[in-house]
Design an enzyme around this catalytic site. Structure first.
Site: not given
Length: 318
Positions: A156, A186
């Protein structure tokens, strides 16, 4: 919405087949009581709202929108377990963000996510003592993944919050050798060159998910596989239409929908639109009892919130 498969082997670990994460993924807000304690009773109706009203079938739990770094490890475990339990048989995937400042806490949350049947874990970089190189960050991610070695693992990247300015393309280079269950990233940044190179250098089974809601259409044109965001909690149905228009070659309709979100967020940002205000908007739009944000975020007055709600309604609920 969710297609594909992935698998991989190493000399020590055999990863289990997993579905490729695609399409829209909501980043849920954490429901709190008026006294500031977590409110698990809201999660079941929250899931129903996402499915029935927004067409959202996957969630990214305990992320930035969920105020994860303001929660204790025990609170995050309770939330993750409730989301997994309530979503079972209803939603496609529950990905649990486990990133903390402490490696030990992050590993603890990763192990717990595996125990409760999460479909994957995501990890952001520590943001106080920061890794200064891609190699340092990869070693940290490897150490986290070792606590749940068969669970799909997502990096992330959110440099606006962590302050970590390491190119994601350098992080994913060769990472499958360190993390056999690596599932993708992400990407919550605005460096489109880095995003593009991540996409073309990713393995087929990986997912590149975009995290800047107001720029999703540009990311779709570059080939992202899906998106994770806070606004999909309450405009997921509209953005699903945008994705469908894009896939069908209707660029005019896709641009119109993206422009609506940009227009709304431009208004909201000018008034002040942090996670707490976003949470209050979600409560007003959905009718869910989400409670206040946790300190140091502050709830805002009705005079602050109402114009944002009215702008939302004028753009999306005509």
């Amino acid at each position: 919405m969710l297609t594909g498969s992935k698998g991989g082997t190493s000399t020590a670990v055999m990863t289990t087949p997993a579905r490729k994460l695609t399409g829209l993924v909501a980043a849920p807000f954490t429901p709190l009581t008026p006294q500031g304690e977590i409110n698990l009773s809201v999660i079941a109706p929250y899931i129903a709202y996402l499915l029935e009203e927004q067409g959202i079938k996957s969630v990214f739990v305990n992320g930035t929108t969920g105020e994860s770094v303001s929660l204790s490890v025990s609170e995050r475990k309770l939330l993750a377990a409730e989301w997994c339990q309530q979503a079972k048989g209803k939603m496609d995937q529950v990905v649990v963000h486990v990133g903390c400042m402490s490696l030990k806490d992050t590993q603890d949350l990763a192990r717990h996510a595996a125990e409760i049947g999460a479909d994957g874990i995501a990890v952001s970089s520590p943001s106080f003592f920061k890794p200064s190189t891609a190699d340092a960050l990869k070693l940290y991610l490897q150490a986290v993944a070792s606590a749940a070695p068969t669970l799909p693992f997502y990096y992330y990247d959110i440099p606006g919050f962590t302050g970590v300015k390491v190119n994601v393309r350098d992080v994913i280079e060769g990472i499958e050798k360190l993390i056999p269950a690596f599932g993708g990233t992400k990407f919550t940044g605005t460096n489109l060159m880095d995003l593009g190179l991540c996409i073309v250098r990713s393995q087929p089974q990986w997912s590149v998910l975009y995290g800047v809601d107001e720029q999703l259409l540009a990311a779709l044109s570059m080939g992202v596989h899906g998106a994770v965001g806070s606004t999909y909690n309450y405009i997921g149905s509209h953005i699903n239409k945008m994705i469908l228009a894009f896939e069908n070659g209707n660029s005019v309709q896709a641009r119109e929908i993206q422009a609506k979100l940009q227009d709304f967020l431009d208004f909201a940002f000018k008034r002040g639109f942090d996670v707490g205000v976003n949470k209050q908007l979600m409560a007003a739009v959905s009718g869910l009892s989400l409670g206040p944000p946790r300190l140091p975020l502050l709830p805002r007055s009705q005079d602050h919130i109402q114009p944002i709600v009215e702008k939302f309604q004028s753009v999306f609920v005509k």
